[in-house]
Enzyme design. Sequence first.
Site, PDB file in Angstrom:
ATOM      1  N   GLU A   1       0.814  -1.223   0.000  1.00  0.00           N
ATOM      2  CA  GLU A   1       0.000   0.000   0.000  1.00  0.00           C
ATOM      3  C   GLU A   1       0.844   1.269   0.000  1.00  0.00           C
ATOM      4  O   GLU A   1       0.420   2.303  -0.506  1.00  0.00           O
ATOM      5  CB  GLU A   1      -0.969   0.005   1.183  1.00  0.00           C
ATOM      6  CG  GLU A   1      -2.071  -1.047   1.076  1.00  0.00           C
ATOM      7  CD  GLU A   1      -1.653  -2.409   1.618  1.00  0.00           C
ATOM      8  OE1 GLU A   1      -0.481  -2.563   2.038  1.00  0.00           O
ATOM      9  OE2 GLU A   1      -2.497  -3.331   1.629  1.00  0.00           O
TER      10      GLU A   1
ATOM     11  N   PHE B   1     -11.251  -7.209  13.990  1.00  0.00           N
ATOM     12  CA  PHE B   1     -10.159  -7.663  13.133  1.00  0.00           C
ATOM     13  C   PHE B   1      -9.858  -6.616  12.050  1.00  0.00           C
ATOM     14  O   PHE B   1     -10.757  -6.175  11.350  1.00  0.00           O
ATOM     15  CB  PHE B   1     -10.516  -9.008  12.484  1.00  0.00           C
ATOM     16  CG  PHE B   1      -9.447  -9.508  11.554  1.00  0.00           C
ATOM     17  CD1 PHE B   1      -8.182  -9.848  12.046  1.00  0.00           C
ATOM     18  CD2 PHE B   1      -9.673  -9.619  10.199  1.00  0.00           C
ATOM     19  CE1 PHE B   1      -7.185 -10.295  11.200  1.00  0.00           C
ATOM     20  CE2 PHE B   1      -8.682 -10.067   9.341  1.00  0.00           C
ATOM     21  CZ  PHE B   1      -7.433 -10.400   9.840  1.00  0.00           C
ATOM     22  N   GLN B   2      -8.616  -6.241  11.946  1.00  0.00           N
ATOM     23  CA  GLN B   2      -8.138  -5.240  10.982  1.00  0.00           C
ATOM     24  C   GLN B   2      -8.812  -3.883  11.151  1.00  0.00           C
ATOM     25  O   GLN B   2      -8.942  -3.116  10.200  1.00  0.00           O
ATOM     26  CB  GLN B   2      -8.265  -5.762   9.541  1.00  0.00           C
ATOM     27  CG  GLN B   2      -7.308  -6.923   9.280  1.00  0.00           C
ATOM     28  CD  GLN B   2      -7.188  -7.298   7.815  1.00  0.00           C
ATOM     29  OE1 GLN B   2      -8.106  -7.131   7.033  1.00  0.00           O
ATOM     30  NE2 GLN B   2      -6.021  -7.824   7.431  1.00  0.00           N
TER      31      GLN B   2
ATOM     32  N   LYS C   1     -17.539  -0.990   5.889  1.00  0.00           N
ATOM     33  CA  LYS C   1     -18.003  -2.052   5.005  1.00  0.00           C
ATOM     34  C   LYS C   1     -19.514  -1.987   4.789  1.00  0.00           C
ATOM     35  O   LYS C   1     -19.996  -2.234   3.684  1.00  0.00           O
ATOM     36  CB  LYS C   1     -17.624  -3.417   5.585  1.00  0.00           C
ATOM     37  CG  LYS C   1     -17.713  -4.523   4.548  1.00  0.00           C
ATOM     38  CD  LYS C   1     -17.053  -5.776   5.050  1.00  0.00           C
ATOM     39  CE  LYS C   1     -16.901  -6.810   3.951  1.00  0.00           C
ATOM     40  NZ  LYS C   1     -16.176  -7.991   4.431  1.00  0.00           N
TER      41      LYS C   1
ATOM     42  N   MET D   1      24.332   9.218   1.113  1.00  0.00           N
ATOM     43  CA  MET D   1      24.222  10.538   1.729  1.00  0.00           C
ATOM     44  C   MET D   1      24.633  10.482   3.196  1.00  0.00           C
ATOM     45  O   MET D   1      25.305  11.386   3.696  1.00  0.00           O
ATOM     46  CB  MET D   1      22.800  11.086   1.579  1.00  0.00           C
ATOM     47  CG  MET D   1      22.659  12.540   2.005  1.00  0.00           C
ATOM     48  SD  MET D   1      23.763  13.641   1.091  1.00  0.00           S
ATOM     49  CE  MET D   1      22.672  14.248  -0.190  1.00  0.00           C
TER      50      MET D   1
END
Lengths: 569, 182
Positions: free
Chosen positions: A54, A116-117, A166, A479
């Site tokens: 993601e 959940f999630q 949802k 760097m």
Amino acid sequence: MSKQKISGSDALILSLLEEGVTTIFGYPGGQIIPVFDRLYDYKDKLHHVLVRHEQGATHSAQGYARVSGKVGVALFTSGPAATNAITGLADAMMDSTPIVVITGQVPSHMLGTDAFQETDVMGITLPITKWAYQIRRPEEIAGAVARAFYIARTGRPGPVVLDLTKDAQVGLTEFEYKKCDYIRSYVPVPKIERQDIINAAELINTAKKPLMLVGQGVVLSNAEKEIIAVAEKAGIPMAVTLLGLSAIPSGHPLYKGMLGMHGNIGPNIKTNQCDVLIAVGMRFDDRVTGDLKSYATQAKIIHFDIDASEFNKNVKADVTVLGDAKQTLAALFDEIKENSYKEWVDSFAPCEQAESEKVIMPEISPKSGLLKMGEVVRKVSEASGNKAVLVTDVGQNQMFGARYFKFTQTRSVVTSGGLGTMGFGLPAAIGAKFAAPDRTVCLFCGDGGLQMTIQELGTILETGVGVKIILLNNNYLGMVRQWQQLFFHERYSETVMVNPDFVMLASAYGIKSRRVEMREDLDDAIAEMLSDDAPFLLDVCVEEAGLVFPMVPAGGCVSDIMLNPSEKY
Amino acid sequence: MDKKLYTVTAYSENQVGLLNQIATIFTRRRLNIESLSVSASAIEGVHKFTITTYSDEETVSKLVKQIEKKVDVLRSFYYLDDEIIYQEVALYKVPTKKLMEDNRIEEIVRSHSARILEVNNDFTVIEKSGHSDETQRLFEELSKIEVRQFVRSGRVAITKSTVEHVSIFLQQQEDRRLGMRD
């Protein structure tokens, strides 16, 4: 008769289509499956690019937005997907990039139950977004999407999050779409105060040594023509910030280069010599200003910006001009006198001469020794006719890219300026190429940053998107290594990298690749890379001890410039 | 730098999460919120935040601009005490028995312009509104008897200015909206 009802998922997709979205970057997951299910039926209208992480989706959306000027869109599920998006959101916020990120969320009756999630997407994203909103009912979707796009792209652009439960995705709603063009509490384009323009013009008209600083705000407001017109009419030399690069063609006679820590000598030195400093659409970042106490103290400062909170934030301005740069610059144009400052403009020449001799020529045309990063960048730029889009990761690759790439058209730079996100480059380049399929997109990255989001090679494999990856490979976090060499007594703590064989890796992903170790092979390899529109990974083995110069050390005075480890300008 | 008590006000739409958004702006600048009150304003649908914080003017002016930048915030302002009329409310829970044993109750209530809200066999609740130092003085006086609970509300404030900036802003926005529709 009541209108036909559709699901929230359909409403979301139709809303995106209403906003003119054609490409989205996403990844399915538990709490967004209903939307992905409906997406299946819109494949011809809405091109979904399946990323591999993601974070990649958000950076791709950023790259897409920066090159196209449109709003980038990312879509994925709740919980870990949403937290993976945080870096991209913070990056887009710092760099004013318009993206809309849509996250799934657990059903509204389960919110707050540690389902959940489930994660507190609003709580996490509100501080790092321009706006975030949780949609809990299907009938809210059209309005929220309209608002999200309006907020993301107007005013000072930025990231917006829509957190979609949802039940809102599966519930039924009537659908009518109306684009948003007004929010009571929000003033995207402030009205110009006539007096501000007059005050600014007065300072400019009486200046002896004016200098104009061009930031990304000019690009975001499509004001490239207007700023060049102002500069040409009044004869004012221009310098750009990192994100302002490509707003002014590199070859413009009044273009004097880049500001900041690794910018060109002229613009930095002249910042502390000019009498009027005209900053347009830039925010006086510490990488531009160095020590504020010694920054342009001799100059009157005029600050043009669309965001009032930038005024006097870092640098105190004598005149502030609030408004959209396209409008304010057009208004300014009418008030300024035609002028030229030959002596002042010519005074940049010794700076350029010194930089060329001491820094640029040794970097881009070395006669012997290992390959240098600067020469690779310049060769790729020239081989593309200076017409390519430059995408960089973060670190030395970014600074060499910014310094040695040349530009002939605007919106040709995609780089993580404010947040300095390693791993930004590869997914951003993918997004950039989708936004500009007809242009060559060249990503310069280091071996460190590439490995932070290297999974996106899978996205290239799957889509065949023709990104040209130029890996400036020194087996070092270059760097940090540079700082360790210069400021930490050459104690190279944890900056050496043991790397995989990138050519083999590319080939595992079906991406053409070639390793270059010798200078005499470079031209041929670049020509091979640019010979078609297919993805390519050029693994260039560059010197380990490469250093980006000139350098204004962090927190130092902007005119106190190092030319190399032992010599100052 | 010279730190003073500033009263920051913000007028916003009634959106979930706005308190969060405003609070994080204080957090980023490490400014402690001394008191906070949120309520409806005189304008329908517009909420008003009143927050006090010790700061210097430069910091608080930047803070206010960053609050105002939030999409759902209409306007935000900052004031010193002499620019506003302000008030707080304090409640004190005192054991009734001890209060009865002390024969100064009338004098205390009178001299502090306090009120008694509740009396029962166990405890008495006294209310006082005023500035912090005033409610504090009553707390100190009652503490000599015994204070079981003490609570002071956030500051509420109204400007002394004759110009109502939020109303003007809303009018400008309304004009802009109508202008767009033409």
